[in-house]
Scaffold this motif. Structure first.
Motif, PDB file in Angstrom:
ATOM      1  N   ASP A  99      -1.698  -7.009  -6.126  1.00  3.30           N
ATOM      2  CA  ASP A  99      -1.264  -5.746  -5.514  1.00  3.30           C
ATOM      3  C   ASP A  99      -2.182  -4.624  -6.006  1.00  3.30           C
ATOM      4  O   ASP A  99      -1.789  -3.791  -6.813  1.00  3.30           O
ATOM      5  CB  ASP A  99       0.193  -5.457  -5.890  1.00  3.30           C
ATOM      6  N   PRO A 100      -3.436  -4.610  -5.526  1.00  3.06           N
ATOM      7  CA  PRO A 100      -4.418  -3.656  -6.050  1.00  3.06           C
ATOM      8  C   PRO A 100      -4.050  -2.193  -5.827  1.00  3.06           C
ATOM      9  O   PRO A 100      -4.399  -1.342  -6.645  1.00  3.06           O
ATOM     10  CB  PRO A 100      -5.710  -4.024  -5.320  1.00  3.06           C
ATOM     11  N   GLU A 101      -3.334  -1.902  -4.753  1.00  5.48           N
ATOM     12  CA  GLU A 101      -2.948  -0.507  -4.522  1.00  5.48           C
ATOM     13  C   GLU A 101      -2.016  -0.018  -5.626  1.00  5.48           C
ATOM     14  O   GLU A 101      -2.212   1.053  -6.204  1.00  5.48           O
ATOM     15  CB  GLU A 101      -2.273  -0.340  -3.163  1.00  5.48           C
ATOM     16  N   HIS A 102      -1.009  -0.842  -5.938  1.00  3.39           N
ATOM     17  CA  HIS A 102      -0.025  -0.463  -6.954  1.00  3.39           C
ATOM     18  C   HIS A 102      -0.604  -0.516  -8.366  1.00  3.39           C
ATOM     19  O   HIS A 102      -0.294   0.321  -9.215  1.00  3.39           O
ATOM     20  CB  HIS A 102       1.202  -1.370  -6.855  1.00  3.39           C
ATOM     21  N   ASP A 103      -1.460  -1.494  -8.619  1.00  2.13           N
ATOM     22  CA  ASP A 103      -1.959  -1.719  -9.982  1.00  2.13           C
ATOM     23  C   ASP A 103      -3.217  -0.917 -10.320  1.00  2.13           C
ATOM     24  O   ASP A 103      -3.510  -0.703 -11.500  1.00  2.13           O
ATOM     25  CB  ASP A 103      -2.246  -3.209 -10.198  1.00  2.13           C
ATOM     26  N   LEU A 104      -3.974  -0.503  -9.309  1.00  4.95           N
ATOM     27  CA  LEU A 104      -5.240   0.180  -9.568  1.00  4.95           C
ATOM     28  C   LEU A 104      -5.320   1.573  -8.942  1.00  4.95           C
ATOM     29  O   LEU A 104      -5.602   2.555  -9.633  1.00  4.95           O
ATOM     30  CB  LEU A 104      -6.407  -0.675  -9.037  1.00  4.95           C
ATOM     31  N   ILE A 105      -5.090   1.651  -7.645  1.00  2.00           N
ATOM     32  CA  ILE A 105      -5.328   2.909  -6.937  1.00  2.00           C
ATOM     33  C   ILE A 105      -4.311   3.990  -7.296  1.00  2.00           C
ATOM     34  O   ILE A 105      -4.675   5.103  -7.675  1.00  2.00           O
ATOM     35  CB  ILE A 105      -5.350   2.679  -5.416  1.00  2.00           C
ATOM     36  N   ILE A 106      -3.044   3.649  -7.190  1.00  2.00           N
ATOM     37  CA  ILE A 106      -1.994   4.651  -7.465  1.00  2.00           C
ATOM     38  C   ILE A 106      -2.041   5.146  -8.912  1.00  2.00           C
ATOM     39  O   ILE A 106      -1.983   6.359  -9.151  1.00  2.00           O
ATOM     40  CB  ILE A 106      -0.598   4.099  -7.090  1.00  2.00           C
TER      41      ILE A 106
END
Length: 339
Positions: free
Chosen positions: A91-98
């Protein structure tokens, strides 16, 4: 009076070197950590009365840094290093981007509201904010301190790598936009390192698996002589030089408003393997040899980078790949000897 420095993500690989360096240069450091265990371990390693920690369990929570900043008056400088770096996520959005975006947004808002005394804010950004993952691998392109990775939010969601590159770009752009729109009291500097390698700040931080970048080196002594390896390539810089750049960012007025592009050239994993085989003859026949000497050919496919402006501003010589690899592997063996 000792100057106070507030450092987010203080237990991270780069941040530990920064904290250690700042304390050795006479600063009082307040570092944020996610848990008391992390804070106590860092405090024990530092063995200094000029360090205290504040617990910030989730940098994405609204007002995450408010209490930590409100309870520590008269801070002069702030370094924001807290941002995840991992490609091991579904879940790159939750783990990295946000976390990158919200963490940066939260710290800047808290500084603006509760710490008007802060004179300089240093953002630990990345070369990922300078170019995309694909462009970095394109030998027909060239990049410097003025270059930007203009990846879209939608494209950043493709996978963990694009998410990391997007996250660093979005967060740094947010910082410069904040400066332009809010016109806060503080001055802004960003430090943009490439792959950061080198020894841990403390011997007891050497683990069976090291941080993402150092594991490229460490893995080479964990595999057998006939095992294959990914011959990754990219820019390299030593963590001790990155820490020094953060110190210079607050001590040198010439760095105000600048992007400090930290790279000392290109590496391939084969180049690292060649160094290990040369410097650690006891490993002969125990680890791979690969294709010795092919490194210069490996890196010809990479984009050209020019950080002349950064080198002229910092005026210190960066640590070589040879010393980076040797020091990193030697520390692993030193840690084993301690067990």
């Amino acid at each position: 009076m000792v100057d106070k420095v507030f450092i987010t993500g203080a237990s991270g690989f780069i941040a530990q070197h920064i904290v250690k360096l700042f304390i050795s240069n006479g600063y009082y450091v307040i570092g944020t950590v996610r848990s008391a265990d992390k804070g106590e371990k860092l405090k024990a390693n530092l063995k200094s009365n000029n360090f205290k920690y504040e617990i910030v369990p989730d940098i994405t929570a609204e007002g995450a840094f408010n209490e930590a900043l409100k309870s520590n008056p008269n801070i002069k400088y702030l370094l924001h290093t807290a941002s995840p770096f991992t490609y091991d996520t579904t879940d790159p959005e939750h783990d990295l981007i946000i976390p990158a975006i919200k963490g940066t947004e939260n710290i800047l808002n808290s500084v603006y509201e509760f710490q008007p005394s802060i004179e300089k804010v240093v953002i630990t950004s990345s070369d990922a904010a300078i170019y995309s993952a694909d462009d970095e691998q394109n030998s027909s392109l060239s990049f410097n301190e003025q270059s930007w990775n203009d990846i879209s939010y939608r494209d950043s969601l493709k996978n963990a790598v694009s998410a990391y590159y997007g996250a660093k770009s979005f967060a740094e752009k947010l910082s410069w936009k904040f400066l332009e729109e809010k016109k806060p009291n503080f001055k802004l500097i960003s430090v943009n390192p490439v792959y950061v390698f080198g020894p841990q700040a403390f011997l007891n931080e050497v683990k069976p698996t090291l941080n993402v970048s150092n594991e490229l080196i460490h893995n080479l002594i964990k595999i057998g002589p006939n095992d294959s390896f990914d011959n990754d390539k990219g820019g390299f810089i030593d963590v001790r030089d990155v820490a020094k750049a953060h110190l210079y960012a607050i001590e040198k007025e010439e760095l105000i408003g600048k992007r400090v592009f930290m790279t000392n050239g290109h590496f391939s994993v084969q180049m690292m393997l060649d160094i290990i085989n040369e410097k650690f003859p006891q490993l002969k026949s125990k680890i791979p040899t690969g294709t010795p000497g092919s490194g210069p050919t490996d890196i010809k496919t990479l984009a050209t980078v020019d950080n002349t402006q950064t080198r002229n501003l910092l005026k210190f010589e960066f640590i070589s790949l040879d010393k980076i690899v040797t020091d990193t592997i030697q520390q692993v063996y030193d840690a084993k000897a301690k067990l």
